[in-house]
Design an enzyme around this catalytic site. Structure first.
Site, short mmCIF file in Angstrom:
data_model
loop_
_atom_site.label_atom_id
_atom_site.label_comp_id
_atom_site.label_asym_id
_atom_site.label_seq_id
_atom_site.Cartn_x
_atom_site.Cartn_y
_atom_site.Cartn_z
N LYS A 13 0.78 -1.34 -0.30
CA LYS A 13 0.26 -0.46 -0.12
C LYS A 13 0.71 1.48 0.20
CE LYS A 13 -2.21 -0.82 4.20
NZ LYS A 13 -1.15 -2.53 3.86
N ARG A 85 -9.21 1.17 9.18
CA ARG A 85 -9.29 -0.14 9.45
C ARG A 85 -10.57 -0.61 10.39
NH1 ARG A 85 -3.43 0.56 8.84
NH2 ARG A 85 -2.08 -1.01 9.20
N ARG A 119 12.37 -5.76 4.16
CA ARG A 119 11.98 -4.27 4.24
C ARG A 119 12.89 -3.56 5.93
NH1 ARG A 119 5.80 -1.49 5.26
NH2 ARG A 119 6.15 -2.91 7.36
N ARG A 152 11.88 -1.92 11.29
CA ARG A 152 10.23 -1.35 12.09
C ARG A 152 10.32 -2.28 12.78
NH1 ARG A 152 5.34 0.23 8.81
NH2 ARG A 152 4.40 -0.72 10.00
N ARG A 163 -0.43 -8.80 13.39
CA ARG A 163 -1.00 -7.56 12.52
C ARG A 163 -1.65 -8.34 11.48
NH1 ARG A 163 4.46 -5.49 10.85
NH2 ARG A 163 3.21 -4.41 9.49
#
Ligand code: AP5
Length: 212
Positions: A13, A85, A119, A152, A163
Site C-alpha cells: 500500500k 481499519r 523491508r 521496523r 498484525r
C-alpha cells in the site's frame, strides 16, 4: 477524488501510494507514518500510541479519528493508506467525507512474510526499501538523506503474524462494507511493483471521477 488503499500489512500500500501521489499530485496520508513520526518526536500522541505499534495491535479508534478527520476535512482530494481499519472508523469517515474508491490489495501470506522480513526503512525521512526488490544504492544507507536504514520494530515475524491476525479480525469486515457501497476495486498485488502500479492506474482510470 478520495481514494483509500485497503489491504494486509506488507501488501504494498505505502509503496504504491507514494508513487501515485507523486504522479497525480494527490496528498498521501499514511496513518502508520503519522503515528511513527509522533513516537519519534515523543509527542503526547506518540507516548499514547507507542505500545500499540510495538505489539502490532490497532491504536484505539478515538485517537485515530481525532488525528485524521480534521485533517481530511481540509482536503478536496486525498489518498489514504492504512485508514480506515475498523468498521467504526469507516462509518465515521463516511459521515464526514465519503470515499470514492477503495482499492483492496490481495496477496498471499507467504509473499507478505517474505516482503516484510526484507523491508528496511529510513528513520529520518521514512523512505521504504526492500533488500531483495528495492535496494538502496549504498548498503543499508538511505539514498535520499544518507541516514542508516533500520528494521521496523513491528516487522519481526511474530509481530507480523499478530498484525495479520488483527487485520483478519478487525479490518476484514470493511471488504463487505465497501462492497455494499459499490466503491470496492480488487487489485492483484502480487508480482513486480511496476506491474502492480499499472494495474492500479487501470482500475482508477475506469472511474469517471479520476482525472489524469
Ligand atoms: P502501517 O504503517 O499502516 O502498517 P501496515 O498497514 O501494517 O502496512 P505496512 O506499512 O506494513 O505495509 P504496506 O502495505 O504499506 O507495504 P509497503 O509498501 O511498505 O501501520 C502500522 C501500525 O500503526 C499498525 O499496526 C497499528 O498499530 C497502527 N495504525 C495505523 N493505522 C491505524 C488505524 N487506522 N487504526 C488503528 N491503528 C492504526 O511494502 C512492504 C515491503 O515490500 C517493502 O519493503 C517494499 O519495498 C516491498 N514491496 C512493495 N511492493 C512490492 C512488490 N510489488 N514486489 C516486491 N516487493 C514489494
Amino acid at each position: 477524488m478520495r481514494i483509500t488503499f485497503l489491504g494486509p500489512p506488507g501488501s504494498g500500500k505505502g509503496t504504491q501510494a507514494e508513487r501515485l501521489s507523486n504522479e497525480f499530485k494527490i496528498p498521501h496520508i499514511a496513518t502508520g507514518d503519522i503515528l511513527r513520526n509522533s513516537i519519534r518526536k515523543d509527542t503526547p500522541i506518540g507516548k499514547r500510541v507507542k505500545s500499540y505499534l510495538e505489539k502490532g495491535t490497532l491504536v484505539p479508534d478515538d485517537i485515530i479519528l481525532e488525528l485524521l478527520l480534521a485533517k481530511l476535512e481540509e482536503l478536496e482530494n486525498f489518498l489514504l493508506d492504512g485508514f480506515p481499519r475498523t468498521l467504526h472508523q469507516a462509518e465515521r469517515l463516511e459521515k464526514t467525507i465519503p470515499i470514492d474508491i477503495v482499492v483492496l490489495f490481495q496477496i498471499s501470506e507467504s509473499t507478505i512474510i517474505s516482503r516484510l522480513t526484507q523491508r528496511r526503512i529510513c528513520p529520518s525521512c521514512s523512505k521504504v526499501y526492500n533488500l531483495t526488490t528495492d535496494q538502496p544504492k549504498v548498503n543499508e544507507i538511505c539514498d535520499k538523506c544518507g541516514t542508516s536504514l533500520i528494521i521496523r520494530e513491528d516487522d519481526c515475524e511474530a509481530t507480523v503474524r499478530k498484525r495479520l491476525k488483527v487485520y483478519k479480525e478487525e479490518t476484514f469486515p470493511l471488504i463487505e462494507y465497501y462492497s455494499k457501497k459499490c466503491v470496492l476495486k480488487y487489485l492483484d498485488a502480487e508480482g513486480d511493483s511496476n506491474i502492480v502500479y499499472q494495474r492500479i492506474k487501470q482500475l482508477l482510470l475506469k472511474n469517471d471521477s479520476f482525472e489524469v
